[in-house]
Scaffold this active site. Structure first.
Site, PDB file in Angstrom:
ATOM      1  N   CYS A   9       0.828  -1.214   0.000  1.00  0.00           N
ATOM      2  CA  CYS A   9       0.000   0.000   0.000  1.00  0.00           C
ATOM      3  C   CYS A   9       0.856   1.256   0.000  1.00  0.00           C
ATOM      4  CB  CYS A   9      -0.933  -0.005   1.204  1.00  0.00           C
ATOM      5  SG  CYS A   9      -0.075  -0.067   2.803  1.00  0.00           S
ATOM      6  N   HIS A  58      -1.725   1.120   7.383  1.00  0.00           N
ATOM      7  CA  HIS A  58      -2.146   1.136   5.983  1.00  0.00           C
ATOM      8  C   HIS A  58      -1.937   2.530   5.410  1.00  0.00           C
ATOM      9  CE1 HIS A  58      -4.101  -0.360   2.457  1.00  0.00           C
ATOM     10  NE2 HIS A  58      -5.208   0.336   2.594  1.00  0.00           N
ATOM     11  N   ASN A  72      -8.319   4.121  -1.828  1.00  0.00           N
ATOM     12  CA  ASN A  72      -7.662   2.916  -1.344  1.00  0.00           C
ATOM     13  C   ASN A  72      -6.993   2.198  -2.518  1.00  0.00           C
ATOM     14  OD1 ASN A  72      -6.854   0.936   0.432  1.00  0.00           O
ATOM     15  ND2 ASN A  72      -8.898   0.278   1.009  1.00  0.00           N
TER      16      ASN A  72
END
Length: 328
Positions: free
Chosen positions: A135, A274, A294
């Protein structure tokens, strides 16, 4: 006895007309293409799914809930499997990652009620990091692609895989940090590879980067003050998307719509795990929110996005913001 048979005939007739009662587990498996190697694994996955199903139903039944949850590919996964879709690892020593950063001087201004880059031609489509804790690489690349597009007038896809394979300060699919990625691209690699020449594989590989692959170069990047939502809004307006780190807890995986306000991720003991990208802001039913991109594909959330409460450091989103300032 005659009455029993009469009821049985009615039940059979209703079954023919309306079909047998739905089995949510089988429906879920069909919808998401889930197949398992044994009945034991199927039973284990079903148990996880039913626990998530109960959580979703309980939450969505609340009349004043500001957001809704839904089933997705994560509903039958174990905590260990879910953790592989995260990957923000804050550097223990931030000296290197902040070396090229500058403090931005933002003037006081009247900010618009909303800003939304989701439809901007310089924002690429939502991508999927898959089962790799990369990520941080996706959060690093999106602002770079946006900044390059604004300068040169055309969107060019840039490689996340180069960072996974080559960036020496982080851990590839084991996690990393977006400012480390920018430092590497600016000072060591000399630029970022085109995605077409260094495609994403969602695995750790031997570094295959060469300077002939370069498709974007960073001139400078900046850290933003922590816990200053208005400052973040000004930077968003002037420079574009902002990379942030958040603390993801269980409900986040099942987000569907609305403004995410879960208090579980506000626990002082919750740590950022994250990396995502803020691409705008707005207000819904009196709740200020960030528009957050995301890297779990478009089938998650609202076409790959989530609205997260703004101005309250929801899930620590306002603690570690940073952005690309300029490109070559």
């Amino acid at each position: 006895m005659k009455l029993f048979f009469a009821f049985a005939i009615i039940a059979i007739a209703l079954s023919v007309v309306y079909g047998a009662p739905a089995d949510p587990w089988n429906e879920y498996k069909t919808k998401h293409g889930k197949k398992f190697g044994s009945t034991a694994e199927d039973a284990q996955r079903k148990k996880l799914f039913l626990a998530k199903d109960a959580l979703i139903a309980k939450h969505n039944s609340q009349p004043k809930a500001s957001y809704q949850l839904e089933h997705n590919e994560f509903s039958d996964m174990t905590p260990a499997e879910l953790s592989q879709y995260l990957g923000a690892v804050k550097p223990a020593n931030k000296t290197r990652s902040l070396e090229s950063m500058v403090r931005l001087e933002m003037e006081t201004r009247q900010l618009p009620d909303s800003l939304d880059y989701r439809t901007d031609s310089c924002l690429p489509g939502v991508r999927n990091q898959k089962q790799c804790g990369s990520c941080w690489a996706f959060a690093a690349i999106t602002p770079l692609e946006f900044a390059r597009c604004k300068k040169h007038g055309a969107l060019r896809a840039i490689s996340e895989q180069q960072l996974v394979d080559c960036e020496p300060y982080d851990y590839g699919c084991g996690g990393g940090w977006y400012t480390n990625a920018w430092y590497y691209l600016q000072y060591e690699a000399g630029g970022a590879a085109k995605r077409s020449l260094y495609p994403y594989t969602a695995t750790d590989n031997t570094c295959a980067f060469s300077s002939s692959m370069i498709g974007a170069k960073i001139s400078s990047y900046g850290d933003l003050p922590s816990f200053d939502a208005a400052y973040m809004q000004s930077v968003l307006q002037d420079y574009g998307p902002i990379s942030v780190a958040i603390a993801v807890t269980d409900s986040f995986f099942s987000y569907a719509s609305g403004v995410y306000t879960d208090v579980e991720c506000d626990d002082p003991n919750a740590y950022v795990n994250h990396a995502v990208v803020v691409v705008g802001w707005g207000t819904d039913n009196g709740i200020d929110y960030w528009i957050v991109r995301n890297s779990w594909g478009t089938k998650w959330g609202s076409a790959g996005y989530i609205l997260m409460e703004r101005g309250v450091n929801k899930c620590k989103i306002e603690k570690y913001p940073a952005t690309i300032l300029s490109v070559v």
